[in-house]
Design a protein around this motif. Structure first.
Motif, short mmCIF file in Angstrom:
data_model
loop_
_atom_site.label_atom_id
_atom_site.label_comp_id
_atom_site.label_asym_id
_atom_site.label_seq_id
_atom_site.Cartn_x
_atom_site.Cartn_y
_atom_site.Cartn_z
N ALA A 140 2.16 49.42 113.01
CA ALA A 140 2.02 50.79 113.49
C ALA A 140 0.66 51.01 114.16
CB ALA A 140 2.21 51.77 112.34
N LEU A 141 -0.40 50.49 113.56
CA LEU A 141 -1.73 50.62 114.15
C LEU A 141 -1.81 49.91 115.49
CD1 LEU A 141 -4.07 50.19 111.05
CD2 LEU A 141 -3.99 52.18 112.56
N SER A 142 -1.18 48.74 115.58
CA SER A 142 -1.22 47.96 116.84
C SER A 142 -0.48 48.68 117.95
CB SER A 142 -0.60 46.58 116.61
OG SER A 142 -1.32 45.86 115.63
N VAL A 143 0.71 49.20 117.65
CA VAL A 143 1.52 49.86 118.67
C VAL A 143 0.87 51.19 119.08
CG1 VAL A 143 3.76 50.94 119.15
CG2 VAL A 143 3.65 48.77 117.90
N GLY A 144 0.32 51.91 118.12
CA GLY A 144 -0.21 53.24 118.41
C GLY A 144 -1.71 53.30 118.60
N TRP A 145 -2.36 52.16 118.73
CA TRP A 145 -3.83 52.12 118.80
C TRP A 145 -4.36 53.04 119.91
CZ3 TRP A 145 -7.14 50.35 115.39
CH2 TRP A 145 -8.48 50.22 115.74
N GLY A 146 -5.31 53.88 119.53
CA GLY A 146 -5.92 54.79 120.49
C GLY A 146 -5.20 56.12 120.64
N THR A 147 -4.03 56.26 120.01
CA THR A 147 -3.28 57.51 120.10
C THR A 147 -3.80 58.51 119.06
OG1 THR A 147 -1.31 56.28 120.75
CG2 THR A 147 -0.98 58.54 119.98
N PRO A 148 -4.05 59.76 119.43
CA PRO A 148 -4.49 60.75 118.45
C PRO A 148 -3.48 60.88 117.31
CG PRO A 148 -4.76 61.60 120.67
CD PRO A 148 -4.00 60.31 120.80
N GLY A 149 -3.98 60.84 116.07
CA GLY A 149 -3.14 60.97 114.89
C GLY A 149 -2.76 59.65 114.25
N ILE A 150 -2.91 58.53 114.97
CA ILE A 150 -2.49 57.25 114.40
C ILE A 150 -3.39 56.83 113.24
CG2 ILE A 150 -3.90 55.76 115.89
CD1 ILE A 150 -0.26 55.13 114.75
N GLU A 151 -4.60 57.39 113.18
CA GLU A 151 -5.51 57.06 112.08
C GLU A 151 -4.98 57.54 110.73
OE1 GLU A 151 -6.67 61.10 113.61
OE2 GLU A 151 -6.19 59.14 114.50
N ARG A 152 -3.98 58.44 110.76
CA ARG A 152 -3.32 58.87 109.52
C ARG A 152 -1.84 58.51 109.52
NH1 ARG A 152 -6.03 63.05 106.69
NH2 ARG A 152 -4.14 64.28 106.34
N ALA A 153 -1.25 58.46 110.70
CA ALA A 153 0.19 58.20 110.79
C ALA A 153 0.57 56.77 110.46
CB ALA A 153 0.68 58.55 112.20
N TRP A 154 -0.39 55.84 110.44
CA TRP A 154 -0.06 54.45 110.11
C TRP A 154 0.54 54.32 108.71
CZ3 TRP A 154 -2.17 52.56 105.72
CH2 TRP A 154 -3.35 53.14 105.25
N ALA A 155 0.28 55.31 107.85
CA ALA A 155 0.79 55.25 106.48
C ALA A 155 2.28 55.61 106.40
CB ALA A 155 -0.02 56.20 105.59
N ILE A 156 2.83 56.23 107.44
CA ILE A 156 4.22 56.69 107.37
C ILE A 156 5.21 55.56 107.13
CG2 ILE A 156 6.07 57.87 108.65
CD1 ILE A 156 3.86 59.50 110.06
N PRO A 157 5.11 54.40 107.83
CA PRO A 157 6.13 53.36 107.65
C PRO A 157 5.93 52.44 106.45
CG PRO A 157 4.64 52.70 109.40
CD PRO A 157 4.21 54.08 108.95
N VAL A 158 5.02 52.75 105.54
CA VAL A 158 4.80 51.83 104.40
C VAL A 158 5.85 52.02 103.30
CG1 VAL A 158 2.31 51.81 104.82
CG2 VAL A 158 3.25 53.35 103.08
N ALA A 159 6.63 53.11 103.35
CA ALA A 159 7.49 53.46 102.22
C ALA A 159 8.92 52.97 102.40
CB ALA A 159 7.49 54.98 102.03
N THR A 160 9.58 52.62 101.28
CA THR A 160 11.00 52.29 101.24
C THR A 160 11.71 53.34 100.38
OG1 THR A 160 10.70 49.90 101.53
CG2 THR A 160 12.73 50.62 100.44
#
Length: 399
Positions: free
Chosen positions: A120-140
């Motif tokens: 998620a960080l790699s795909v969204g790098w530099g996008t506003p909000g990715i510094e918190r949104a990277w946690a969204i896909p960690v859950a099952t």
């Protein structure tokens, strides 16, 4: 039958009941999601938002919340309490209490959290909000995942269910820790002190074998209010109470408190708390423009790729490395293609992913992130279902 055979029968019956409840809960959760999407995209969509955003509760202790927030902070606390009970039971007397059985799903869960975050960080790098949104896909999502498994993998060995359940339990713990660390915006020391005292009293009463609900229910409510007032996400109160609950039965005691509570509260969690949360969390606008934005905008695309690709690579890759370096053994009767199908199923990140999206983002970004979670969960569940059906037929022919 009495003697040493009885506890095994009790555990098997309890585990089977748990799976049945989660399967049913998964179907109810799917229905609630469908209702939310239809309602939010209907001519009466204003009524959906009016109910979701309606405030009630006393302003004292910051409890004047919207109905959506009550579902997120209150009802999900019950879900996390049951998850805490399950985690404590697995750690003390279940699959996670024995190193050889525990290490593979633990390593797989860790890989299934780290890799999606990195993707998620790699795909969204530099996008506003990715510094918190990277946690969204960690859950099952445990309810959906077990529901899909039960419907499509009847001939897979029982070790597949144990592997997935253990992985999801560890995954839940990781998500809980992320919520506690990343989304504590303010901190009230006095309220936190009240929460610690309440939790200590709960642990002491458990140790003293006190069983009265007239004591525990008010104490649990005090703990929840204190944790919420402290600025920590209130679901943490649920998992903390679950982890402090006794899981070993005393002599002459048919079931330990954790088993009794799980038996009583699991249906309420699976059939009421989680579906109501989904009803108020999944109501997003879905049209050609928003669907197109999920695949063309960096942040939602990061969430989608993190869930579908990151989970598959993380869970399968970590499992493969753990077995290759002899840190763990494959579950009994399972091949690598079985583990691959379960790894794909790990990309169903519904309930907790939606919760983290709500906590991490706002405005249009949260709507796009939620759409990405729903699309990714649909892709992962359908792909995993096809893989599991094939593997189930293979196992049936081998038998």
């Amino acid at each position: 039958m009495s003697g040493p055979n009885r506890p095994a029968k009790v555990v098997v019956a309890e585990f089977a009941r748990y799976l049945r409840t989660e399967t049913t809960g998964g179907m109810i959760l799917l229905g609630a999601t469908a209702i939310a999407l239809l309602w939010a995209n209907s001519p009466i969509d204003d009524s959906y938002r009016a109910i979701r955003d309606f405030r009630l509760g006393p302003e004292f202790l910051h409890l004047n919340l919207t109905i959506g927030d009550w579902a997120k902070d209150g009802l999900l606390a019950l879900f996390f309490f049951v998850a805490g009970l399950e985690l404590k039971r697995e750690l003390v007397v279940g699959e996670l209490s024995r190193f050889k059985q525990a290490i593979l799903p633990v390593v797989a869960a860790v890989g299934g959290m780290i890799v999606p975050a990195l993707v998620a960080l790699s795909v969204g790098w530099g996008t506003p909000g990715i510094e918190r949104a990277w946690a969204i896909p960690v859950a099952t999502d445990i309810a959906f995942a077990l529901g899909v498994l039960a419907l499509t993998a009847s001939n897979l060995p029982s070790s597949a269910r144990v592997f997935l359940l253990s992985l999801a339990v560890v995954d839940d713990l990781g998500a809980i820790l992320l919520i506690a660390i990343l989304f504590t915006a303010k901190f009230d020391l006095v309220a936190a002190g009240v929460a610690v005292v309440a939790l200590a009293l709960y642990a002491y009463l458990q140790h003293r074998r006190v069983r009265s609900a007239w004591i525990y229910v008010p104490l649990a409510l005090i703990t929840w209010v204190a944790v919420h007032s402290a600025g920590i996400h209130a679901t943490i109160a649920g998992v903390a109470l679950g982890l402090l609950t006794r899981v070993r039965a005393d002599e002459g005691e048919e079931h330990a408190p954790a088993i009794r509570l799980e038996h009583r509260l699991q249906p309420w969690s699976a059939a009421v708390a989680v579906p109501l949360f989904a009803l108020f969390a999944a109501g997003i606008k879905v049209d050609s423009e928003s669907l197109s934005a999920v695949f063309t905008t960096a942040l939602p695309l990061a969430v989608l790729v993190g869930l579908v690709g990151g989970k598959l690579i993380g869970i399968f890759g970590a499992s493969l490395l753990a077995v290759k370096f002899k840190l763990a053994e494959k579950p009994r009767g399972m091949g690598w293609r079985d583990i691959g199908a379960l790894s794909m199923l790990g990309g169903v990140g519904f309930t907790v992913s939606l919760l983290i999206a709500d906590l991490a983002l706002d405005g249009e970004a949260v709507e796009l992130a939620k759409a990405a979670v729903l699309i990714a969960s649909a892709i992962a569940s359908l792909s995993a279902a096809a893989m599991l059906l094939h593997r189930s037929r293979v196992h049936a022919r081998e038998d």
